[in-house]
Design a protein around this motif. Structure first.
Motif, short mmCIF file in Angstrom:
data_model
loop_
_atom_site.label_atom_id
_atom_site.label_comp_id
_atom_site.label_asym_id
_atom_site.label_seq_id
_atom_site.Cartn_x
_atom_site.Cartn_y
_atom_site.Cartn_z
N PHE A 111 7.79 2.35 0.51
CA PHE A 111 9.15 1.85 0.63
C PHE A 111 9.34 0.98 1.88
CE2 PHE A 111 10.48 5.67 -2.07
CZ PHE A 111 10.36 4.95 -3.24
N GLY A 112 8.81 1.43 3.00
CA GLY A 112 8.91 0.64 4.23
C GLY A 112 8.19 -0.69 4.10
N GLY A 113 7.02 -0.66 3.47
CA GLY A 113 6.25 -1.90 3.28
C GLY A 113 6.99 -2.91 2.42
N PHE A 114 7.58 -2.43 1.32
CA PHE A 114 8.31 -3.36 0.45
C PHE A 114 9.64 -3.80 1.05
CE2 PHE A 114 5.11 -2.79 -2.65
CZ PHE A 114 5.25 -3.84 -3.54
N GLN A 115 10.28 -2.92 1.82
CA GLN A 115 11.52 -3.33 2.48
C GLN A 115 11.24 -4.37 3.55
OE1 GLN A 115 14.51 -2.97 1.61
NE2 GLN A 115 14.75 -1.07 0.53
N ALA A 116 10.03 -4.41 4.07
CA ALA A 116 9.64 -5.45 5.03
C ALA A 116 9.15 -6.71 4.29
CB ALA A 116 8.55 -4.93 5.97
N LEU A 117 8.39 -6.51 3.24
CA LEU A 117 7.81 -7.63 2.50
C LEU A 117 8.86 -8.47 1.78
CD1 LEU A 117 5.29 -9.14 1.44
CD2 LEU A 117 5.25 -7.48 -0.45
N MET A 118 9.80 -7.83 1.12
CA MET A 118 10.77 -8.57 0.31
C MET A 118 11.65 -9.52 1.12
SD MET A 118 10.02 -7.97 -2.78
CE MET A 118 11.05 -7.64 -4.18
N PRO A 119 12.20 -9.12 2.28
CA PRO A 119 12.97 -10.11 3.02
C PRO A 119 12.09 -11.24 3.56
CG PRO A 119 13.09 -7.97 4.11
CD PRO A 119 12.30 -7.81 2.86
N LEU A 120 10.83 -10.95 3.83
CA LEU A 120 9.92 -12.01 4.27
C LEU A 120 9.72 -13.02 3.15
CD1 LEU A 120 8.02 -13.23 6.37
CD2 LEU A 120 6.23 -11.72 5.49
#
Length: 187
Positions: free
Chosen positions: A43-52
């Protein structure tokens, strides 16, 4: 964007992941720090990846992303929620709910981070240092999600079936809220 504003944004984005993490914890018979950490990483990885990704897409694709993000999030969360309710009401005892396999976690991580994609597009218009911002969002979501697994596990041991149904209903409500907010029905 100030650190306080970024923190509030990160917590807001992490709430869907938190709800799903609680649901994951509900299904676990025994919990280990590795499981909570894995859920937090997804979840943390995707919450960081998606805004990028949203930031990189920028202005040119804003209208296309904004037009469909709520429908994708709604469909995925409702499907997952209905499946949780169906499995909770089933007389068969299934282990599928506690699995943290790639397919399950990828689907959940994408479903809970669709809004973060749109946030990333808005970052393209603001004076945001994108790498520190998305890193901060990822760390906040990791902590909240890993904690959610533990919270769900403690609650779920006493009321497993009812809690799984509640978790499914929560996912459906989150998906519905996302859809209604984007359609302008909720403020």
């Amino acid at each position: 964007m100030s650190l306080g504003a970024l923190f509030i944004l990160a917590v807001g984005l992490a709430m869907d992941a938190f709800a799903v993490s609680v649901c994951k914890g509900l299904a676990m018979q025994k919990i280990h720090w590795k499981q909570a950490g894995l859920v937090g990483l997804w979840f943390g990885g995707f919450q960081a990846l998606m805004p990028l990704i949203g930031y990189l897409l920028g202005v040119g694709f804003e209208s296309r992303i904004k037009a469909i993000d709520h429908w994708v999030a709604f469909a995925l969360l409702v499907l997952i929620g209905v499946n949780m309710i169906r499995e909770a009401c089933s007389k068969e005892e299934e282990e599928a709910d506690e699995k943290l396999d790639t397919k399950t976690m990828l689907l959940l991580a994408v479903a809970t981070s669709i809004d973060a994609l749109a946030v990333g597009v808005t970052f393209a218009f603001l004076s945001v240092q994108i790498v520190p911002a998305v890193s901060f969002i990822g760390v906040v979501t990791f902590v909240i999600s890993a904690g959610g697994v533990y919270i769900g596990h403690q609650f779920g041991m006493r009321y497993k079936a009812k809690a799984e149904i509640a978790g499914g209903v929560i996912l459906i409500l989150i998906g519905t809220r996302i859809l209604l907010e984007h359609l302008g029905i909720l403020g």
